[in-house]
Motif scaffolding. Structure first.
Motif, PDB file in Angstrom:
ATOM      1  N   PHE A  61      20.498  62.825   5.911  1.00 49.97           N
ATOM      2  CA  PHE A  61      19.792  64.090   6.130  1.00 49.97           C
ATOM      3  C   PHE A  61      18.533  64.173   5.268  1.00 49.97           C
ATOM      4  O   PHE A  61      17.509  64.731   5.689  1.00 49.97           O
ATOM      5  CB  PHE A  61      20.716  65.271   5.824  1.00 49.97           C
ATOM      6  N   THR A  62      18.596  63.618   4.050  1.00 51.67           N
ATOM      7  CA  THR A  62      17.415  63.628   3.181  1.00 51.67           C
ATOM      8  C   THR A  62      16.297  62.785   3.786  1.00 51.67           C
ATOM      9  O   THR A  62      15.125  63.178   3.748  1.00 51.67           O
ATOM     10  CB  THR A  62      17.762  63.098   1.782  1.00 51.67           C
ATOM     11  N   SER A  63      16.641  61.638   4.349  1.00 51.85           N
ATOM     12  CA  SER A  63      15.621  60.794   4.978  1.00 51.85           C
ATOM     13  C   SER A  63      14.997  61.494   6.187  1.00 51.85           C
ATOM     14  O   SER A  63      13.796  61.375   6.440  1.00 51.85           O
ATOM     15  CB  SER A  63      16.226  59.449   5.398  1.00 51.85           C
ATOM     16  N   ILE A  64      15.812  62.253   6.927  1.00 54.60           N
ATOM     17  CA  ILE A  64      15.286  63.022   8.063  1.00 54.60           C
ATOM     18  C   ILE A  64      14.353  64.120   7.563  1.00 54.60           C
ATOM     19  O   ILE A  64      13.288  64.377   8.146  1.00 54.60           O
ATOM     20  CB  ILE A  64      16.447  63.631   8.872  1.00 54.60           C
ATOM     21  N   GLY A  65      14.738  64.773   6.461  1.00 54.67           N
ATOM     22  CA  GLY A  65      13.898  65.825   5.888  1.00 54.67           C
ATOM     23  C   GLY A  65      12.559  65.301   5.399  1.00 54.67           C
ATOM     24  O   GLY A  65      11.521  65.951   5.584  1.00 54.67           O
ATOM     25  N   ILE A  66      12.558  64.111   4.779  1.00 54.12           N
ATOM     26  CA  ILE A  66      11.314  63.497   4.311  1.00 54.12           C
ATOM     27  C   ILE A  66      10.392  63.202   5.485  1.00 54.12           C
ATOM     28  O   ILE A  66       9.183  63.458   5.443  1.00 54.12           O
ATOM     29  CB  ILE A  66      11.626  62.205   3.520  1.00 54.12           C
ATOM     30  N   LEU A  67      10.957  62.641   6.550  1.00 52.81           N
ATOM     31  CA  LEU A  67      10.171  62.350   7.751  1.00 52.81           C
ATOM     32  C   LEU A  67       9.582  63.624   8.342  1.00 52.81           C
ATOM     33  O   LEU A  67       8.398  63.669   8.704  1.00 52.81           O
ATOM     34  CB  LEU A  67      11.057  61.643   8.789  1.00 52.81           C
ATOM     35  N   SER A  68      10.392  64.667   8.432  1.00 46.57           N
ATOM     36  CA  SER A  68       9.933  65.937   9.003  1.00 46.57           C
ATOM     37  C   SER A  68       8.814  66.549   8.170  1.00 46.57           C
ATOM     38  O   SER A  68       7.879  67.148   8.713  1.00 46.57           O
ATOM     39  CB  SER A  68      11.103  66.917   9.114  1.00 46.57           C
ATOM     40  N   SER A  69       8.902  66.402   6.862  1.00 47.59           N
ATOM     41  CA  SER A  69       7.880  66.955   5.974  1.00 47.59           C
ATOM     42  C   SER A  69       6.555  66.228   6.125  1.00 47.59           C
ATOM     43  O   SER A  69       5.492  66.808   5.915  1.00 47.59           O
ATOM     44  CB  SER A  69       8.359  66.894   4.522  1.00 47.59           C
ATOM     45  N   LEU A  70       6.615  64.941   6.487  1.00 49.09           N
ATOM     46  CA  LEU A  70       5.398  64.146   6.608  1.00 49.09           C
ATOM     47  C   LEU A  70       4.600  64.473   7.860  1.00 49.09           C
ATOM     48  O   LEU A  70       3.372  64.366   7.863  1.00 49.09           O
ATOM     49  CB  LEU A  70       5.748  62.650   6.595  1.00 49.09           C
ATOM     50  N   ILE A  71       5.275  64.873   8.923  1.00 46.26           N
ATOM     51  CA  ILE A  71       4.587  65.029  10.205  1.00 46.26           C
ATOM     52  C   ILE A  71       3.991  66.422  10.406  1.00 46.26           C
ATOM     53  O   ILE A  71       3.468  66.706  11.491  1.00 46.26           O
ATOM     54  CB  ILE A  71       5.543  64.704  11.375  1.00 46.26           C
ATOM     55  N   THR A  72       4.048  67.273   9.403  1.00 46.16           N
ATOM     56  CA  THR A  72       3.461  68.603   9.530  1.00 46.16           C
ATOM     57  C   THR A  72       2.928  69.076   8.178  1.00 46.16           C
ATOM     58  O   THR A  72       3.341  68.573   7.132  1.00 46.16           O
ATOM     59  CB  THR A  72       4.502  69.611  10.056  1.00 46.16           C
ATOM     60  N   THR A  73       2.016  70.040   8.236  1.00 47.29           N
ATOM     61  CA  THR A  73       1.484  70.629   7.001  1.00 47.29           C
ATOM     62  C   THR A  73       2.159  71.952   6.678  1.00 47.29           C
ATOM     63  O   THR A  73       1.892  72.541   5.634  1.00 47.29           O
ATOM     64  CB  THR A  73      -0.031  70.872   7.130  1.00 47.29           C
ATOM     65  N   ASN A  74       3.019  72.416   7.572  1.00 46.31           N
ATOM     66  CA  ASN A  74       3.683  73.707   7.404  1.00 46.31           C
ATOM     67  C   ASN A  74       5.123  73.492   6.973  1.00 46.31           C
ATOM     68  O   ASN A  74       5.894  72.824   7.669  1.00 46.31           O
ATOM     69  CB  ASN A  74       3.628  74.502   8.723  1.00 46.31           C
ATOM     70  N   GLN A  75       5.509  74.062   5.833  1.00 50.08           N
ATOM     71  CA  GLN A  75       6.859  73.868   5.316  1.00 50.08           C
ATOM     72  C   GLN A  75       7.922  74.458   6.232  1.00 50.08           C
ATOM     73  O   GLN A  75       9.009  73.885   6.383  1.00 50.08           O
ATOM     74  CB  GLN A  75       6.976  74.484   3.922  1.00 50.08           C
ATOM     75  N   ILE A  76       7.626  75.592   6.855  1.00 55.42           N
ATOM     76  CA  ILE A  76       8.596  76.228   7.752  1.00 55.42           C
ATOM     77  C   ILE A  76       8.830  75.366   8.986  1.00 55.42           C
ATOM     78  O   ILE A  76       9.967  75.185   9.429  1.00 55.42           O
ATOM     79  CB  ILE A  76       8.127  77.635   8.164  1.00 55.42           C
ATOM     80  N   VAL A  77       7.735  74.820   9.528  1.00 55.28           N
ATOM     81  CA  VAL A  77       7.864  73.925  10.681  1.00 55.28           C
ATOM     82  C   VAL A  77       8.657  72.685  10.294  1.00 55.28           C
ATOM     83  O   VAL A  77       9.515  72.213  11.049  1.00 55.28           O
ATOM     84  CB  VAL A  77       6.476  73.531  11.219  1.00 55.28           C
ATOM     85  N   SER A  78       8.392  72.152   9.104  1.00 55.35           N
ATOM     86  CA  SER A  78       9.139  71.000   8.599  1.00 55.35           C
ATOM     87  C   SER A  78      10.620  71.328   8.507  1.00 55.35           C
ATOM     88  O   SER A  78      11.471  70.516   8.894  1.00 55.35           O
ATOM     89  CB  SER A  78       8.601  70.594   7.226  1.00 55.35           C
ATOM     90  N   PHE A  79      10.936  72.498   8.001  1.00 54.49           N
ATOM     91  CA  PHE A  79      12.333  72.933   7.874  1.00 54.49           C
ATOM     92  C   PHE A  79      13.011  72.998   9.240  1.00 54.49           C
ATOM     93  O   PHE A  79      14.119  72.488   9.425  1.00 54.49           O
ATOM     94  CB  PHE A  79      12.375  74.303   7.196  1.00 54.49           C
ATOM     95  N   ILE A  80      12.336  73.597  10.213  1.00 54.90           N
ATOM     96  CA  ILE A  80      12.917  73.763  11.547  1.00 54.90           C
ATOM     97  C   ILE A  80      13.146  72.410  12.218  1.00 54.90           C
ATOM     98  O   ILE A  80      14.198  72.166  12.814  1.00 54.90           O
ATOM     99  CB  ILE A  80      12.005  74.659  12.422  1.00 54.90           C
ATOM    100  N   ILE A  81      12.149  71.519  12.116  1.00 52.17           N
ATOM    101  CA  ILE A  81      12.282  70.191  12.717  1.00 52.17           C
ATOM    102  C   ILE A  81      13.450  69.438  12.091  1.00 52.17           C
ATOM    103  O   ILE A  81      14.259  68.810  12.788  1.00 52.17           O
ATOM    104  CB  ILE A  81      10.974  69.388  12.549  1.00 52.17           C
ATOM    105  N   ALA A  82      13.548  69.498  10.761  1.00 53.27           N
ATOM    106  CA  ALA A  82      14.615  68.783  10.063  1.00 53.27           C
ATOM    107  C   ALA A  82      15.987  69.331  10.432  1.00 53.27           C
ATOM    108  O   ALA A  82      16.939  68.557  10.641  1.00 53.27           O
ATOM    109  CB  ALA A  82      14.400  68.867   8.552  1.00 53.27           C
ATOM    110  N   VAL A  83      16.115  70.651  10.516  1.00 53.36           N
ATOM    111  CA  VAL A  83      17.399  71.259  10.896  1.00 53.36           C
ATOM    112  C   VAL A  83      17.805  70.798  12.295  1.00 53.36           C
ATOM    113  O   VAL A  83      18.968  70.420  12.537  1.00 53.36           O
ATOM    114  CB  VAL A  83      17.316  72.795  10.847  1.00 53.36           C
TER     115      VAL A  83
END
Length: 242
Positions: A149-171
């Motif tokens: 899950f951490t690796s998925i979260g890191i990937l999600s954080s890289l593909i966007t500049t918005n933390q909320i969008v990163s959170f939603i994608i990772a979830v």
């Protein structure tokens, strides 16, 4: 890499959100295990930790994206990403530094739950009437799950500049890779391929480890998914397509 690791951990622990995320996780798990009658160990009268290991992954789906959502997204939004990339660090050092910091924080959040094991051990009748092998296997599975899950979260954080969008994608990605393949396998169109599709998801392997049998095939699965996510992150970072 050590500098990145230290910076991320200090940044998380020096912010209020860090303590809120860990506190919410421990409070939520504590309420589920000891207070809410539908899942309380005290209500069911069985000396086991099934509540933690069955509901923990769903709590992880929100806890871990909350930890990782800022790691790359905040750098890009603040304009410090380019500065980070000019430092004498390889892409892998940057990725692994951020990844390991997130994973360490997940483990730190999980460690206090060991108190629940010792409590149930004391409550067992007779004393110590707990499936220790199952608990150990489940903890290993939960740690492996947290790593993926951490690796998925890191990937999600890289593909966007918005933390909320990163959170939603990772979830969403965590939820899909955990239960999505089992749901797909349940559709009555796959015939003999249903088992193979189910084995592509994390839930199949997590359940197997929860029985206390540490099969290398399950560990290889977790390691393969983790490696794939980090390599995809490396590809995107290396191509600078973010």
């Amino acid at each position: 890499m050590i500098q990145i690791l230290s910076k991320e951990i200090n940044g998380f622990l020096n912010s209020l959100i860090g303590y809120i995320v860990i506190s919410v996780f421990l409070t939520g798990i504590g309420l589920l295990m000891w207070v809410f009658p539908e899942t309380s160990v005290l209500e069911y009268g069985y000396a086991d930790m099934e509540t933690l290991f069955s509901l923990g992954p769903y709590v992880f789906m929100f806890l871990i994206p909350a930890i990782t959502m800022r790691m790359f997204a905040e750098e890009k939004k603040a304009g410090t990403m380019e500065l980070l990339l000019t430092k004498p660090l390889t892409d892998w050092q940057i990725i692994l530094g951020k990844y390991l910091s997130g994973f360490i924080l997940v483990v730190v959040a999980l460690i206090p739950t060991l108190i629940y094991y010792f409590t149930i051990y004391q409550l067992g009748n007779p004393l110590g009437n707990v499936d220790t092998a199952g608990v150990i296997g489940s903890y290993i599975g939960l740690v492996a799950l947290g790593a993926v899950f951490t690796s998925i979260g890191i990937l999600s954080s890289l593909i966007t500049t918005n933390q909320i969008v990163s959170f939603i994608i990772a979830v969403f990605l965590c939820f899909f890779i955990y239960t999505g393949f089992e749901s797909l396998a349940a559709i009555n169109v796959w015939s003999s391929s249903s088992l193979f599709i189910e084995q592509l998801g994390i839930l199949y392997h997590y359940r197997a480890m929860s029985k206390g049998l540490i099969d290398t095939r399950n560990l290889i699965y977790f390691l393969s998914v983790l490696t794939f996510m980090l390599m995809l992150t490396k590809f995107i970072l290396g191509s600078r397509r973010w």
